[in-house]
Scaffold this active site. Structure first.
Site, PDB file in Angstrom:
ATOM      1  CB  CYS A  66     110.692 -15.837  36.386  1.00  0.00           C
ATOM      2  SG  CYS A  66     110.876 -14.231  35.807  1.00  0.00           S
ATOM      3  CE1 TYR A  77      91.195 -28.952  23.951  1.00  0.00           C
ATOM      4  CE2 TYR A  77      92.694 -29.649  22.265  1.00  0.00           C
ATOM      5  CZ  TYR A  77      91.371 -30.127  23.358  1.00  0.00           C
ATOM      6  OH  TYR A  77      90.355 -30.908  22.996  1.00  0.00           O
TER       7      TYR A  77
HETATM    8  N1  LLP Z   1      85.030 -34.948  24.477  1.00  0.00           N
HETATM    9  C1  LLP Z   1      86.072 -35.090  25.042  1.00  0.00           C
HETATM   10  C2  LLP Z   1      84.601 -35.284  26.318  1.00  0.00           C
HETATM   11  C3  LLP Z   1      86.507 -34.325  25.872  1.00  0.00           C
HETATM   12  O1  LLP Z   1      86.990 -34.436  26.744  1.00  0.00           O
HETATM   13  C4  LLP Z   1      87.507 -34.298  24.593  1.00  0.00           C
HETATM   14  C5  LLP Z   1      89.046 -32.998  25.248  1.00  0.00           C
HETATM   15  C6  LLP Z   1      87.091 -34.137  23.720  1.00  0.00           C
HETATM   16  C7  LLP Z   1      86.112 -34.535  22.791  1.00  0.00           C
HETATM   17  C8  LLP Z   1      87.421 -33.279  22.424  1.00  0.00           C
HETATM   18  O2  LLP Z   1      88.989 -34.286  21.933  1.00  0.00           O
HETATM   19  P1  LLP Z   1      89.948 -33.461  20.898  1.00  0.00           P
HETATM   20  O3  LLP Z   1      89.129 -33.893  19.561  1.00  0.00           O
HETATM   21  O4  LLP Z   1      90.259 -32.171  20.332  1.00  0.00           O
HETATM   22  O5  LLP Z   1      90.669 -33.927  21.060  1.00  0.00           O
HETATM   23  N2  LLP Z   1      94.737 -29.830  27.128  1.00  0.00           N
HETATM   24  C9  LLP Z   1      95.181 -31.379  25.870  1.00  0.00           C
HETATM   25  C10 LLP Z   1      94.084 -32.187  24.800  1.00  0.00           C
HETATM   26  C11 LLP Z   1      92.906 -32.064  26.624  1.00  0.00           C
HETATM   27  C12 LLP Z   1      91.845 -33.038  25.411  1.00  0.00           C
HETATM   28  C13 LLP Z   1      90.184 -32.997  26.226  1.00  0.00           C
HETATM   29  N3  LLP Z   1      89.384 -33.639  26.266  1.00  0.00           N
HETATM   30  C14 LLP Z   1      96.528 -31.017  24.718  1.00  0.00           C
HETATM   31  O6  LLP Z   1      96.492 -29.624  24.497  1.00  0.00           O
HETATM   32  O7  LLP Z   1      96.619 -31.508  23.840  1.00  0.00           O
END
Ligand code: LLP
Length: 414
Positions: free
Chosen positions: A342, A371
């Site tokens: 909603c 995510y």
């Molecule tokens: N290392 C650290 C310290 C991080 O904070 C993150 C992601 C990663 C690695 C991994 O990043 P990646 O390779 O996945 O980009 N919820 C958001 C993304 C948040 C990312 C947070 N930190 C989304 O759905 O796009």
């Protein structure tokens, strides 16, 4: 490359029709391809093979035990951000000496648990956190490995919510304070100062910000050397983007080449913390149209998955491709694909050109492996959906759908 493809107008995950799985496990559900996960990890790992390295998968992207176990068996370590993630990763069989612990707000309990497990290192984000780690290490009578996360003040050119390497962000120690932190930590018997870390943001589609960040880390390394502080690890974080729509992110090879060219003469082991680039395109969310509704204004497809199952479109206005599980040849017509929650913000796509579909049609929300489930919630008292993994022509439910009983677990009337 992933293993979700049409064969004879029907969407398959590896060698099983998605429709067949939907018939057995009911919608909505997350579906992961083990072949894609394996391929993505191996491509990433191979890209860095010219230099000592460790790939610590960012568990926050997808923390399912089966996913972690599969990656662990391929040689992955883990980047964790909570005691809960530590628990999962150890249960999944990833050895403690491949675990790095990031995050600005680790509690003393979480620090104690990780120190006890003897993880590879803490990525420390403040002086007060360093004191907390010292306290716990002394209490446990152990020596704990630490690395400081520095904030390189680099613009990652990504969505502001997932940009982390700018001075105004809460993450890491400002470069100007890092030297002092290293000096203090090096003088403490209970701390073994082994690395330097940064993470500048997520869904980056250029290599330049990474190269910039690693350049700044290198200058810091030289400065530290001047004070007799020598490190073993450089952790560059995660953040490599994926294709959701029309982005052209660098291939892991190009990304690795750019990073390695900066550090090829250094003996340090490189730690990389990819999340999205490993799992993002290895998973989809399968949902069913509950009702169709044509108004004067718009066409709506009301589906059984909602913002509580996949919050990315509502939270970041993120684009996820949505494909019919059974391909049709009708004309495309803009439609809003919305969930039962909603809130007007409950949508998976808006004004999306879609073929004519009927009640009961199955849809695949693509690129949902990262995510997706990990950010899902029970909003509107909706049980969280199941997760399924495919291996060739077999599938397994790797997380059961929650029940009404799971919704009430831990609650009591008073
Ligand atoms: N290392 C650290 C310290 C991080 O904070 C993150 C992601 C990663 C690695 C991994 O990043 P990646 O390779 O996945 O980009 N919820 C958001 C993304 C948040 C990312 C947070 N930190 C989304 O759905 O796009």
């Amino acid at each position: 490359m992933n293993h979700f493809n049409y064969k004879d107008k029907e969407l398959y995950c590896e060698n099983i029709p998605v429709k067949e799985i939907a018939g057995k496990v009911k919608t909505p559900f997350y579906l992961y391809s083990s072949a894609t996960l394996t391929r993505h990890f191996n491509v990433f790992d191979r890209a860095f093979s010219g230099h000592p390295h460790l790939i610590c998968f960012a568990v926050k992207a997808n923390s399912n035990l089966a996913v972690l176990n599969l990656l662990g068996k391929l040689g992955a370590g883990a980047d964790i951000v909570s005691g809960g993630e530590l628990h999962r990763v150890l249960k999944a069989g990833i050895p403690a000496d491949r675990i790095v612990y990031s995050g600005v707000g680790k509690t003393e309990k979480e620090i104690r648990e990780a120190a006890k497990a003897d993880i590879l290192m803490f990525n420390v984000e403040s002086m007060e956190e360093m004191d907390a780690i010292s306290r716990q290490a002394r209490r446990l009578k152990c020596r704990t490995r630490v690395s400081f996360r520095v904030n390189p003040d680099v613009d990652a050119n990504t969505h502001p919510y997932i940009s982390t390497g700018l001075k105004k962000n809460k993450f890491g120690l400002p470069m100007s304070q890092a030297l002092e932190a290293y000096k203090v930590a090096s003088d403490r018997d209970e701390l073994d100062v082994v690395g330097i870390d940064c993470h500048i943001g997520s869904q980056l589609i250029q290599v330049e910000p990474f190269v910039d960040a690693i350049g700044r880390i290198k200058s810091m390394l030289y400065e530290l050397k001047g004070f007799g502080i020598r490190l073993k690890f450089i952790d560059i974080g995660g953040g490599l983007g994926i294709k959701y729509q029309d982005e052209i992110p660098p291939e892991p090879d190009a990304y690795a080449k750019a990073l390695l060219s900066e550090i090829k003469d250094l003996p340090h082991c490189l730690i990389i913390e990819p999340g999205r680039s490993i799992v993002g395109n290895a998973g989809i969310l399968v949902t069913k149209i509950l009702y169709t509704k044509d108004t004067e204004e718009k066409r709506f497809y009301i589906v059984d998955a909602a913002m509580n199952d996949l919050v990315r479109p509502s939270l970041y206005e993120a684009y996820h491709e949505i494909l019919p599980v059974i391909e049709t040849n009708t004309h495309l017509h803009p439609a809003d694909i919305v969930g039962p929650i909603c809130e007007t913000g409950d949508f998976l796509a808006r004004e999306r050109p879609m073929p004519d579909l009927n009640q009961g049609s199955l849809l695949a929300v693509m690129s949902a492996g990262a995510y997706g489930f990990t950010m899902s919630s029970n909003y509107n008292s909706r049980p969280r959906v199941s997760e399924v993994m495919v291996k060739d022509d077999h599938f397994k439910v790797i997380r059961k759908r929650e029940t009404y009983a799971s919704l009430l677990r831990g609650e009591t009337v008073w």
